[in-house]
Design an enzyme around this catalytic site. Structure first.
Site, PDB file in Angstrom:
ATOM      1  N   ASP A  36       0.933  -0.605  -0.244  1.00  0.00           N
ATOM      2  CA  ASP A  36       0.007   0.037  -0.051  1.00  0.00           C
ATOM      3  C   ASP A  36       0.821   1.804  -0.067  1.00  0.00           C
ATOM      4  OD1 ASP A  36      -2.395  -1.649  -0.486  1.00  0.00           O
ATOM      5  OD2 ASP A  36      -2.815  -0.979   1.953  1.00  0.00           O
ATOM      6  N   ASP A 287     -15.938  35.192 -34.861  1.00  0.00           N
ATOM      7  CA  ASP A 287     -15.245  34.021 -35.059  1.00  0.00           C
ATOM      8  C   ASP A 287     -15.211  33.154 -34.194  1.00  0.00           C
ATOM      9  OD1 ASP A 287     -13.265  35.280 -36.784  1.00  0.00           O
ATOM     10  OD2 ASP A 287     -11.736  36.449 -34.895  1.00  0.00           O
ATOM     11  N   GLY A 422     -13.979  27.278 -37.469  1.00  0.00           N
ATOM     12  CA  GLY A 422     -15.543  27.194 -38.671  1.00  0.00           C
ATOM     13  C   GLY A 422     -14.147  27.847 -39.958  1.00  0.00           C
ATOM     14  N   LEU A 423     -13.430  28.682 -39.592  1.00  0.00           N
ATOM     15  CA  LEU A 423     -12.281  28.594 -41.191  1.00  0.00           C
ATOM     16  C   LEU A 423     -11.752  27.528 -41.482  1.00  0.00           C
ATOM     17  CD1 LEU A 423     -12.268  30.681 -43.636  1.00  0.00           C
ATOM     18  CD2 LEU A 423     -10.242  31.509 -41.662  1.00  0.00           C
TER      19      LEU A 423
END
Length: 541
Positions: A36, A287, A422-423
């Site tokens: 442990d 944007d 996105g672009l």
């Protein structure tokens, strides 16, 4: 019992270690076998702490079980006190050590140390790490702050005129997700509001600090999984109110400001007007229109998962398609949050269930723990980490809080960067058929090579297997089997491939898999445009 290669939470004694490691002047004597001691690595390797946790293990072995293991524990406790001279000591057993039933609490108190000795009895096989941390913190608060509690029925005195209000920050621990930076951010936010911080606990506090928690006017519960139980006790005994809002995200931070100023009796307007997060403007700018309705799946501890769902839906315009947590103790809160987004809550600690849910929902972004990072990578989905458990890269050297206005800035960057802008998506759509930029074209810096046709690529493995079998003398059925598998894989006709490219990229993989499955089930060797639409109609039923 369930065998697994991953767990979201460790056993409860790891939670107790997180409390002890975050504090100063506290030592934890743990009755545990040799195996442990692995828990030390969680703090030194993953969190990159520059010193070992303040934990002494008895490290009994199999040969010790025939002897007096209680004496072994008492010797370890004496040695720990003599060496470290702590202000207070907590004692307990690990999951394996609890099976021996040696009563570490009773044994330690019999040693007569001149410091508080708090027994932490954790049900190792019924509870897990966060519960263990919460229980340990609660027991520490009761034992150390309890002697300073006012008499029952005593009203809390009013704050003297001209004295700034003060509060405690409760919940940050070692190994927590960005807890160090959240403390800095919230302390600064409260300072701007004119509120002093009395004690931050457990992280950075000493037992003496815990004893003076009652001096504050109210408590800020930063992480309910850890501090909720202790805050409720302080409210009941010391009549200290506590906050319910976790300030993760711009909206939640504004709600938090209104809540703490109401508790402190000050005006929130100046701070609300001066809020400095860039997230609202960035997410509303042109944007960021590509973020709108992005499908997001969220999984983590309850606090971060619920906060992430609110940010995703209200502040970034994402569509929450899945919400889940491994925090069973907060199942009610998670179910209430899931209702707001009209999704089915996923409350589980089985990572395979989470992976199956992600594959079913086809999200465009996964927000989760280290395991969800692995799941998303396997499924080819963008991912950002929002919650513990995390790996070493999510304990950054830089300042990167999750709470407050600066935390909102960090969240925006962290969540948006994995996504395709996105672009970028429009450019890929415009030029996907270009001779140089199409999917099958080799990179320009590697020469003028061309990708192999689909049919050749499918046939190649079978040919390679056949050649190797002849050379090595493998039995003929193996060759036939490999050839059959290759033949079973349907070939895409060029016009079908072109039609497939018209499908949005985030569901294109599913459309390809479904069409190939349909073709194989119906014995179609070449997938045409008609096959593609037949498959679509078949799976739409």
């Amino acid at each position: 019992m369930q065998l697994t290669v991953w767990t979201y939470e460790g056993p409860p004694h790891v939670g107790a270690m997180r409390i002890a490691t975050g504090m100063e002047g506290l030592h934890y004597v743990l009755h545990a076998p040799q195996g442990d001691t692995y828990a030390d690595l969680l703090f030194t390797m993953i969190e990159r702490r520059n010193k070992r946790p303040p934990v002494t293990y008895t490290t009994f072995a199999a040969r010790d079980l025939g002897r007096d293991t209680a004496e072994l524990f008492m010797t370890a406790a004496r040695d720990a006190y003599a060496r470290f001279q702590p202000q207070a000591m907590i004692v307990g057993a690990s999951c394996t050590g609890s099976l021996i039933q040696d009563d570490p609490g009773g044994l330690a108190k019999s040693l007569g140390f001149p410091i508080p000795v708090i027994a932490i009895d954790l049900p190792a096989y019924q509870r897990k790490e966060n519960w263990g941390a919460a229980e340990t913190f609660y027991q520490l608060v009761r034992a150390l702050a309890g002697p300073n509690a006012p008499a029952p029925g005593t009203k809390r005195p009013e704050r003297a005129a001209g004295v700034r209000p003060s509060c405690n920050l409760l919940g940050p621990t070692a190994l927590g997700f960005r807890h160090r930076d959240d403390i800095t951010e919230i302390t600064g936010l409260l300072g701007k509001l004119g509120i002093d911080v009395n004690v931050v606990a457990p992280m950075g506090s000493t037992p003496a600090d815990i004893a003076r928690l009652g001096d504050a006017d109210f408590n800020v519960v930063m992480y309910p999984e850890i501090a909720g139980q202790a805050a409720s006790w302080l409210h009941r005994i010391f009549h200290q109110p506590f906050t319910k809002t976790v300030p993760i995200g711009v909206s939640a931070t504004r709600d938090f400001i209104q809540e703490v100023t109401a508790l402190a009796g000050i005006d929130p307007a100046p701070m609300l007007q001066a809020s400095s997060s860039r997230l609202p403007w960035y997410s509303h700018s042109v944007d960021s229109t590509y973020l709108t309705n992005k499908r997001v799946f969220i999984f983590g501890d309850a606090t971060h998962a619920i906060a992430a769902a609110r940010i995703a839906s209200e502040e970034l315009g994402f569509k929450v398609v899945g919400l889940g947590s491994y925090s069973r103790e907060f199942g009610r809160e998670l179910r209430e949050a899931a209702k707001r987004y009209d999704v089915e809550p996923l409350i589980t600690d089985d990572y395979l269930e989470v992976e199956a849910k992600v594959a079913e929902l086809h999200p465009e972004l996964v927000l989760g723990t280290q395991m969800e990072r692995h799941i998303a990578k396997r499924l080819g989905v963008p991912c950002a980490v929002i919650s513990a458990p995390v790996h070493v890269q999510d304990f950054p050297a830089r300042y990167a809080p999750q709470m407050g206005f600066e935390g909102a800035n960090v969240i925006f960057d962290t969540w948006v960067h994995p996504l395709m802008m996105g672009l970028e998506e429009h450019l890929l759509t415009m030029f996907k058929d270009d001779f140089e930029f199409k999917d099958g074209a080799m990179p320009s810096h590697l020469g003028t090579g061309h990708a192999a046709p689909v049919a050749e690529a499918v046939a190649a493995p079978a040919a390679a297997v056949a050649t190797e079998s002849v050379a090595t003398g493998v039995a003929a059925p193996d060759i036939a089997s490999a050839t059959a598998v290759a033949a079973a894989a349907a070939v895409w006709a060029p016009e079908a491939e072109k039609e497939l490219q018209k499908i949005p990229f985030f569901v294109r993989g599913k459309a390809r898999r479904n069409t190939e499955r349909f073709a194989n089930e119906n014995g179609v060797a070449t997938i045409t445009v008609e096959t593609l639409y037949d498959a679509k109609a078949h799976f739409a039923r």
